[in-house]
Enzyme design. Structure first.
Site, PDB file in Angstrom:
ATOM      1  CD  GLU A 180      33.153  43.629  45.771  1.00 42.40           C
ATOM      2  OE1 GLU A 180      32.764  42.640  46.080  1.00 42.40           O
ATOM      3  OE2 GLU A 180      34.566  43.926  45.288  1.00 42.40           O
ATOM      4  CB  CYS A 205      34.177  35.949  46.387  1.00 41.22           C
ATOM      5  SG  CYS A 205      36.047  35.769  46.182  1.00 41.22           S
TER       6      CYS A 205
END
Length: 157
Positions: free
Chosen positions: A30, A39
């Site tokens: 991440e 994202c």
């Protein structure tokens, strides 16, 4: 909970997930972002992949990101326990693979990998790996991460 990289068996043939390794995997996959961003799926995200209640311009501290990571992992594991009661019988590394996918994709999207999950449940790890790779997730969304996760599924180590 497992700590310091130790894996302990649970009663009834269940293997305990190594949370230390899962957290390390998720931190690597991440990355830490202290300012909200979109994202690859276009979702507002902050910290280590935290998406709940995030607004444009939000910021966080590293400590808040860690707290969110722990809470989000707990939610992902609880979801897996309810949806896939057999998953705790998998080898620790395969549990980590499913937990990583549940964290990234969300439980609902993970459950869409029906053929992969069926193959995992019956212990056909080569087919499970192939089914995971036969997805937009592996081809387009996050191919490097997907290949690392699929290696855990295929090899079990």
């Amino acid at each position: 909970m497992a700590s310091g990289g130790a894996v302990h068996p649970w009663p009834g043939g269940l293997t305990m997930l190594d949370l230390t390794r899962l957290y390390a995997d998720l931190r690597r996959d991440e990355g830490l972002r202290l300012v909200a961003y979109r994202c690859t799926a276009g979702v507002l995200t902050i910290g280590y992949g935290h998406t709940s209640g995030v607004c444009e311009g939000d910021t966080c501290t590293p400590e808040q990101a860690e707290a969110w990571l722990q809470n989000d992992v707990a939610a992902a594991l609880t979801g897996l326990d309810h949806a896939l009661p057999w998953w705790r019988r998998l080898a620790e590394s395969r549990q980590r693979a499913l937990a990583n996918m549940a964290f990234q994709l969300g439980l609902a999207r993970l459950l869409g990998f029906k053929r992969m999950l069926a193959a995992l449940e019956r212990g056909d790890y080569a087919t499970a790996a192939a089914e995971a790779l036969n997805s937009k997730w592996a081809r387009e969304d996050t191919p490097e991460r997907a290949h690392r996760v699929v290696r855990l599924i295929r090899e079990g180590k």
